[in-house]
Design a protein around this motif. Structure first.
Motif, mmCIF file in Angstrom:
data_model
loop_
_atom_site.group_PDB
_atom_site.id
_atom_site.type_symbol
_atom_site.label_atom_id
_atom_site.label_comp_id
_atom_site.label_asym_id
_atom_site.label_seq_id
_atom_site.Cartn_x
_atom_site.Cartn_y
_atom_site.Cartn_z
ATOM 1 N N ASP A 103 62.609 -7.017 -19.833
ATOM 2 C CA ASP A 103 61.747 -7.624 -18.674
ATOM 3 C C ASP A 103 61.394 -6.696 -17.496
ATOM 4 O OD1 ASP A 103 61.604 -10.058 -20.319
ATOM 5 O OD2 ASP A 103 63.615 -10.811 -19.317
ATOM 6 N N VAL A 104 60.332 -6.966 -17.121
ATOM 7 C CA VAL A 104 59.915 -6.172 -15.784
ATOM 8 C C VAL A 104 59.403 -7.045 -14.672
ATOM 9 C CG1 VAL A 104 58.221 -4.683 -14.930
ATOM 10 C CG2 VAL A 104 58.893 -4.480 -17.265
ATOM 11 N N THR A 105 60.233 -6.674 -13.679
ATOM 12 C CA THR A 105 59.864 -7.375 -12.216
ATOM 13 C C THR A 105 59.167 -6.646 -11.122
ATOM 14 O OG1 THR A 105 62.377 -8.609 -12.519
ATOM 15 C CG2 THR A 105 61.185 -8.507 -10.164
ATOM 16 N N PHE A 106 58.219 -7.089 -10.599
ATOM 17 C CA PHE A 106 57.364 -6.474 -9.762
ATOM 18 C C PHE A 106 57.716 -6.558 -8.499
ATOM 19 C CE2 PHE A 106 54.990 -7.011 -13.544
ATOM 20 C CZ PHE A 106 54.505 -5.772 -13.818
ATOM 21 N N PRO A 111 60.161 4.212 -22.347
ATOM 22 C CA PRO A 111 60.094 4.208 -20.854
ATOM 23 C C PRO A 111 59.037 3.376 -20.269
ATOM 24 C CG PRO A 111 58.961 6.101 -21.710
ATOM 25 C CD PRO A 111 59.593 5.323 -22.948
ATOM 26 N N THR A 112 59.428 2.727 -19.179
ATOM 27 C CA THR A 112 58.297 1.927 -18.319
ATOM 28 C C THR A 112 57.400 2.724 -17.443
ATOM 29 O OG1 THR A 112 60.153 0.269 -18.014
ATOM 30 C CG2 THR A 112 58.269 0.050 -16.566
ATOM 31 N N HIS A 158 55.749 -1.384 -20.908
ATOM 32 C CA HIS A 158 57.280 -1.187 -21.237
ATOM 33 C C HIS A 158 57.836 -1.557 -22.539
ATOM 34 C CE1 HIS A 158 57.858 -5.543 -20.866
ATOM 35 N NE2 HIS A 158 56.955 -5.304 -20.343
ATOM 36 N N ASP A 159 59.129 -1.220 -22.675
ATOM 37 C CA ASP A 159 59.721 -1.727 -23.963
ATOM 38 C C ASP A 159 59.595 -3.250 -24.268
ATOM 39 O OD1 ASP A 159 61.972 -2.278 -25.904
ATOM 40 O OD2 ASP A 159 61.830 -0.140 -25.947
ATOM 41 N N ALA A 160 59.333 -3.820 -25.319
ATOM 42 C CA ALA A 160 59.248 -5.156 -25.427
ATOM 43 C C ALA A 160 60.681 -5.909 -25.360
ATOM 44 C CB ALA A 160 58.589 -5.454 -26.894
#
Length: 110
Positions: A82-85, A51-52, A77-79
């Motif tokens: 990708d995460v966007t802010f 989970p992020t 987060h999971d490698a």
């Protein structure tokens, strides 16, 4: 797959229920059904992601007019993802490109 694992059950309609999934539950699941007229099967591929979580520091601060601050936002987060802010202020997206604006988006290089 270990059918005796707590949280895994075959439901009356033939569905497979997995509770509290973990990385060990990843893989290709095959459902087979058969009767006197024959058999059929289908494959489902299951991936389990971490989970992020978001960490923001400082969570609360007081400034004097004219001072500057950096709000550090970190995603755990999971490698494989990708995460966007996205930043908002009073429910509205912050426009970092606004002429004469005083917000700056700083991207850390990892």
């Amino acid at each position: 797959m270990n059918p005796c694992k707590i949280g895994i059950a075959i439901l009356p309609d033939g569905s497979l229920r997995i509770l509290n999934a973990s990385k060990s539950d990843e893989g290709k699941y095959v459902c087979q059904g058969e009767n006197v007229f024959g058999s059929a099967e289908i494959i489902a591929s299951v991936s389990v992601k971490e989970p992020t979580r978001i960490e923001l520091t400082p969570k609360r601060t007081e400034l004097t007019v004219g001072e500057s601050i950096v709000l550090n936002c970190k995603a755990i987060h999971d490698a494989s993802l990708d995460v966007t802010f996205y930043w908002t202020l009073k429910g509205q997206p912050i426009d970092f490109e606004k002429e004469g604006g005083h917000f700056e988006s700083i991207r850390a290089v990892s």
